[in-house]
Design an enzyme around this catalytic site. Structure first.
Site, PDB file in Angstrom:
ATOM      1  N   SER A   1      45.233  40.252  36.023  1.00 31.18           N
ATOM      2  CA  SER A   1      46.186  40.425  37.121  1.00 31.18           C
ATOM      3  C   SER A   1      46.905  39.094  37.298  1.00 31.18           C
ATOM      4  O   SER A   1      46.437  38.058  36.812  1.00 31.18           O
ATOM      5  CB  SER A   1      45.410  40.764  38.401  1.00 31.18           C
TER       6      SER A   1
ATOM      7  N   TYR B   1      38.128  39.754  44.270  1.00 30.76           N
ATOM      8  CA  TYR B   1      39.064  40.221  43.247  1.00 30.76           C
ATOM      9  C   TYR B   1      39.635  39.036  42.466  1.00 30.76           C
ATOM     10  O   TYR B   1      39.655  39.025  41.228  1.00 30.76           O
ATOM     11  CB  TYR B   1      40.180  41.022  43.926  1.00 30.76           C
TER      12      TYR B   1
HETATM   13  P1  NAD Z   1      43.232  52.824  39.774  1.00 32.01           P
HETATM   14  O1  NAD Z   1      42.429  52.825  41.018  1.00 32.01           O
HETATM   15  O2  NAD Z   1      44.258  53.881  39.555  1.00 32.01           O
HETATM   16  O3  NAD Z   1      42.265  52.824  38.486  1.00 32.01           O
HETATM   17  C1  NAD Z   1      41.037  52.146  38.473  1.00 32.01           C
HETATM   18  C2  NAD Z   1      40.026  53.071  37.836  1.00 32.01           C
HETATM   19  O4  NAD Z   1      38.790  52.366  37.636  1.00 32.01           O
HETATM   20  C3  NAD Z   1      39.702  54.292  38.692  1.00 32.01           C
HETATM   21  O5  NAD Z   1      39.966  55.470  37.946  1.00 32.01           O
HETATM   22  C4  NAD Z   1      38.220  54.154  38.995  1.00 32.01           C
HETATM   23  O6  NAD Z   1      37.530  55.408  39.045  1.00 32.01           O
HETATM   24  C5  NAD Z   1      37.755  53.305  37.820  1.00 32.01           C
HETATM   25  N1  NAD Z   1      36.500  52.618  38.088  1.00 32.01           N
HETATM   26  C6  NAD Z   1      36.098  51.981  39.204  1.00 32.01           C
HETATM   27  N2  NAD Z   1      34.849  51.537  39.076  1.00 32.01           N
HETATM   28  C7  NAD Z   1      34.444  51.885  37.819  1.00 32.01           C
HETATM   29  C8  NAD Z   1      33.251  51.709  37.098  1.00 32.01           C
HETATM   30  N3  NAD Z   1      32.173  51.119  37.638  1.00 32.01           N
HETATM   31  N4  NAD Z   1      33.177  52.180  35.828  1.00 32.01           N
HETATM   32  C9  NAD Z   1      34.234  52.824  35.272  1.00 32.01           C
HETATM   33  N5  NAD Z   1      35.382  53.045  35.931  1.00 32.01           N
HETATM   34  C10 NAD Z   1      35.496  52.575  37.192  1.00 32.01           C
HETATM   35  O7  NAD Z   1      43.886  51.383  39.708  1.00 32.01           O
HETATM   36  P2  NAD Z   1      44.962  50.701  38.744  1.00 32.01           P
HETATM   37  O8  NAD Z   1      45.963  50.098  39.626  1.00 32.01           O
HETATM   38  O9  NAD Z   1      45.381  51.609  37.653  1.00 32.01           O
HETATM   39  O10 NAD Z   1      44.074  49.497  38.162  1.00 32.01           O
HETATM   40  C11 NAD Z   1      43.666  49.391  36.822  1.00 32.01           C
HETATM   41  C12 NAD Z   1      43.402  47.922  36.505  1.00 32.01           C
HETATM   42  O11 NAD Z   1      44.612  47.186  36.652  1.00 32.01           O
HETATM   43  C13 NAD Z   1      42.388  47.266  37.442  1.00 32.01           C
HETATM   44  O12 NAD Z   1      41.554  46.384  36.714  1.00 32.01           O
HETATM   45  C14 NAD Z   1      43.266  46.482  38.395  1.00 32.01           C
HETATM   46  O13 NAD Z   1      42.610  45.383  38.948  1.00 32.01           O
HETATM   47  C15 NAD Z   1      44.379  46.053  37.460  1.00 32.01           C
HETATM   48  N6  NAD Z   1      45.608  45.664  38.135  1.00 32.01           N
HETATM   49  C16 NAD Z   1      46.266  46.553  38.934  1.00 32.01           C
HETATM   50  C17 NAD Z   1      47.435  46.133  39.543  1.00 32.01           C
HETATM   51  C18 NAD Z   1      48.231  47.046  40.426  1.00 32.01           C
HETATM   52  O14 NAD Z   1      49.151  46.558  41.089  1.00 32.01           O
HETATM   53  N7  NAD Z   1      47.942  48.341  40.464  1.00 32.01           N
HETATM   54  C19 NAD Z   1      47.935  44.843  39.357  1.00 32.01           C
HETATM   55  C20 NAD Z   1      47.226  43.985  38.543  1.00 32.01           C
HETATM   56  C21 NAD Z   1      46.072  44.412  37.921  1.00 32.01           C
END
Ligand code: NAD
Length: 253
Positions: free
Chosen positions: A135, A148
């Site tokens: 991130s 985080y």
């Molecule tokens: P999201 O909530 O749509 O997806 C996250 C997924 O991780 C969910 O489906 C959840 O069920 C799964 N998860 C949680 N705990 C778990 C575990 N113990 N084992 C397996 N799966 C598990 O969120 P997203 O925004 O698509 O995020 C995906 C990644 O991108 C994350 O690592 C997040 O930190 C990163 N990220 C997101 C953003 C943003 O703005 N959305 C920005 C930077 C980084």
């Protein structure tokens, strides 16, 4: 070359979007700890014409990690994408210790252990690509996100260290670092922030979310998918231990 790709946390958002993009030319296995959500994601992707395998997999489960190691040995995994994640927002004094531990377990220990699970098979094949979804918070901080930010910063150290250990086997490991992406995780934060600050959701987006992003727009999932496609492709074979940042200029501040 058609690659076998394993993605964690891929039932929604970024993981599912990357899977959709990569499934056209690769054998993609989407996984998630939520069994119902991963089945629904598979059905949705299939309905759109994208063939993916689906698997229930919790990155914090020792037995799931042991199965992943066996699966990698018996069927091969060329690309691991560590995407699973969650957010929790609180000032440090009030942060529940179990929540702090849970975020570190999912977003830092999890990627270390999935990497540990797939490496023997990758080393035997002398090929592997590991992508951590970090991130912008792998590089800078925001208040009230200590767990985080700590987990995401940790991914960069993990990648640098593993890169040194596996370089001789043509295995690379990199961290993709996006600013805000419009996914369920961010929509939840927008709702929470709107309630806390007593402002509308569109004001949260404009005044809080995109405040630090000079290009004033969310990063699109397809941009992340394209970046991952590049990192697993032939032109990136010497890119390793890097943080690849897509932040609309955030870290230029
Ligand atoms: P999201 O909530 O749509 O997806 C996250 C997924 O991780 C969910 O489906 C959840 O069920 C799964 N998860 C949680 N705990 C778990 C575990 N113990 N084992 C397996 N799966 C598990 O969120 P997203 O925004 O698509 O995020 C995906 C990644 O991108 C994350 O690592 C997040 O930190 C990163 N990220 C997101 C953003 C943003 O703005 N959305 C920005 C930077 C980084």
């Amino acid at each position: 070359m058609r690659k076998k790709i394993f993605i964690t946390g891929a039932s929604s958002g970024i993981g599912k979007g990357i899977a959709k993009h990569l499934a056209e030319k690769n054998h993609v296995i989407i996984s998630d700890c939520d069994g119902d959500k991963i089945k629904a994601a598979q059905a949705d992707l299939r309905a759109q014409g994208h063939r993916v395998e689906a698997q229930v997999f919790d990155v914090t489960s020792e037995s799931d990690l042991a199965s992943l190691q066996q699966q990698a040995q018996s069927q091969g995994i060329d690309v691991l994408i560590n995407n699973a994640g969650m957010q929790y927002v609180s000032k440090i004094e009030d942060f529940p210790p179990q929540k702090w531990q849970q975020l570190i377990d999912i977003m830092l220990v999890g990627p270390a252990m999935t990497t540990q699970a797939v490496l023997p098979a990758m080393k035997a094949k002398n090929f592997g690509r590991i992508i951590n979804i970090g991130s912008v918070h792998s590089l800078v901080a925001s208040a009230y996100k200590s767990a985080y930010v700590a987990a995401k910063h940790g991914l960069i150290g993990l990648a640098k260290t593993v890169a040194l250990e596996v370089a001789a086997h043509d295995i690379t490991i990199n961290t993709v670092c996006p600013g805000y992406v419009d996914t369920d995780m961010v929509r939840d934060q927008i709702k929470q922030q709107a309630a806390v600050h007593q402002i509308s959701e569109s004001e949260v987006i404009e005044k809080i979310m995109l405040k630090n992003m000079p290009k004033k727009t969310f990063i699109e999932i397809v941009e992340l998918a394209g970046t991952v496609e590049f990192l697993i492709g032939p032109f990136a074979k010497n890119i390793t231990a890097q943080a690849i940042t897509l932040d609309g200029g955030w870290t230029a501040h």
